[in-house]
Design a protein around this motif. Sequence first.
Motif, PDB file in Angstrom:
ATOM      1  N   MET A 171       0.838  -1.204   0.000  1.00  0.00           N
ATOM      2  CA  MET A 171       0.000   0.000   0.000  1.00  0.00           C
ATOM      3  C   MET A 171       0.872   1.254   0.000  1.00  0.00           C
ATOM      4  O   MET A 171       0.574   2.237  -0.698  1.00  0.00           O
ATOM      5  N   GLY A 172       1.963   1.214   0.775  1.00  0.00           N
ATOM      6  CA  GLY A 172       2.857   2.365   0.812  1.00  0.00           C
ATOM      7  C   GLY A 172       3.521   2.620  -0.526  1.00  0.00           C
ATOM      8  O   GLY A 172       3.637   3.772  -0.973  1.00  0.00           O
ATOM      9  N   SER A 175       1.062   4.104  -2.926  1.00  0.00           N
ATOM     10  CA  SER A 175       0.838   5.514  -2.593  1.00  0.00           C
ATOM     11  C   SER A 175       2.008   6.370  -3.040  1.00  0.00           C
ATOM     12  O   SER A 175       1.827   7.456  -3.611  1.00  0.00           O
ATOM     13  N   ILE A 176       3.233   5.883  -2.790  1.00  0.00           N
ATOM     14  CA  ILE A 176       4.427   6.633  -3.192  1.00  0.00           C
ATOM     15  C   ILE A 176       4.495   6.753  -4.707  1.00  0.00           C
ATOM     16  O   ILE A 176       4.864   7.809  -5.240  1.00  0.00           O
ATOM     17  N   VAL A 178       1.980   6.808  -6.812  1.00  0.00           N
ATOM     18  CA  VAL A 178       0.986   7.812  -7.235  1.00  0.00           C
ATOM     19  C   VAL A 178       1.507   9.220  -6.965  1.00  0.00           C
ATOM     20  O   VAL A 178       1.408  10.118  -7.811  1.00  0.00           O
ATOM     21  N   VAL A 179       2.077   9.397  -5.773  1.00  0.00           N
ATOM     22  CA  VAL A 179       2.638  10.720  -5.437  1.00  0.00           C
ATOM     23  C   VAL A 179       3.794  11.068  -6.361  1.00  0.00           C
ATOM     24  O   VAL A 179       3.947  12.216  -6.799  1.00  0.00           O
TER      25      VAL A 179
END
Length: 471
Positions: A171-172, A175-176, A178-179
């Motif tokens: 998940m991290g 998220s990273i 996408v960022v």
Amino acid sequence: MRNKSIVKKQMLQYIGTILICVLVLGGILSLVYTQHYMKEKRNELIQQGRNISVAFSNAYRTGNLSNLSYELQVLEEYMGAKILMVNSDGVVVLASPGLDEMMIGQSFAYQELVEGVKDGNIVSMETKAKALFDVPTLVVGYPLSVGQMVGIFMCRPMPEMEQSLYQMYQMGIVSIFVVFLFAVVASYLTSKKMTRPIKQMNEAAKVIASGNFEHRVEIISNDEFGELAKSFNHMAESLQNNDKTRRDFIANVSHDLRSPLTSMQGFLTAMLDGTVPTEKQAKYLQIVLEETMRLSRLTEGIVDLSRAESSKIILEESDFDLNGLIRDNIILLEPQLNDKNAVIKAIYADQITMVHGDKDKISRVIQNLLSNAVKFSPVDGLIEVETTKTERKKVLVSIQDHGIGISQEDQKYIFDRFYKADRTRNEDMHGSGIGLAIVREFLQAHNEGITVKSVEGEGSTFVFSLKLAEE
């Protein structure tokens, strides 16, 4: 050329910086979170061991041990950990239902942990796969002093905890990612926006290089790019003015050369063909001489300016009396003063003011400034010359007239070569626009400066400095 564009370079720098920061930050957070997660799991197992210890002590005192196996099963299912109870000999005497009953009666595989709980300590270990446990396991031992029991050991498989960590890391990472994509897009847009003024200035520079000095760059910000755009526009304006003054200079010099040459040619032709009587030839020869001197001064000024701009001015420095030099130049202007019925009033700081510099060049400076003051003063005008000493071993020379004055716009360029203010063109028919440029170059060669203050319709004041001679 496209591969070397500043947008791509800036984007790569941004992306590289962001990527390094993300990797470093991700590594640090991963390490910190893993340690925190394992610490939390150890604390959970320790709390489980404390609860089992209390439950076992109560059951042992009451003699009701039948419910203990059920409680171990509940804790095992809730915590996901298998439970062993070991006696002082290090032998397993009780195990949770999830473990093979064959383990009861066998020696516990990690006797060093047994010794630790015997001393009343809470111990833990991350084990590798062995016969007792088929997978790496987190083992936490909690001391127990009931009967022959010395410790309770909670064993939780590492792969289960790692699976939970792996899911969180997934998940991290998503998220990273996408960022990171958002950062790439933001970097591209930011780079495009930041480099747009540079591209505009590049295009404008090409236009100006082609000879169109009227082109300007749009100023869209107040930051460094805005300041650069202002400087660029100022440069373009200076180039435009220089080009205009250059054309005007060529026209003025052509006129200044053509007029005396035509006059000289006419007079000489008239004398040669006998049109001018012999008794009048001396008069016309004097006019021809004056015209040649005028041409000589013009060419000398151009040569001096050329030498000044190429830093080839040679100074013959000495100590001389500034007051006497000013008086000598005032005397030379008597014919012009008489024509306008003008007066020069001089105020000196001392009776004698000794300065250090090139006397001839300083004389040219004073002569040029006084001549301009007389030229642009009205009839019956007053010209004021004043010297003032400063604390820095300098003397300031001020030359003030009360003539037509100079506009604020013209004051920016008044010392540029070939420049003639619009309001002075009709007044200064014989000027070439190099006098004040030579004045500035001569003073700069002395490491001195000159300034002008003027109000249109009220007159102008020129102030320059000189170094006082050593006492």
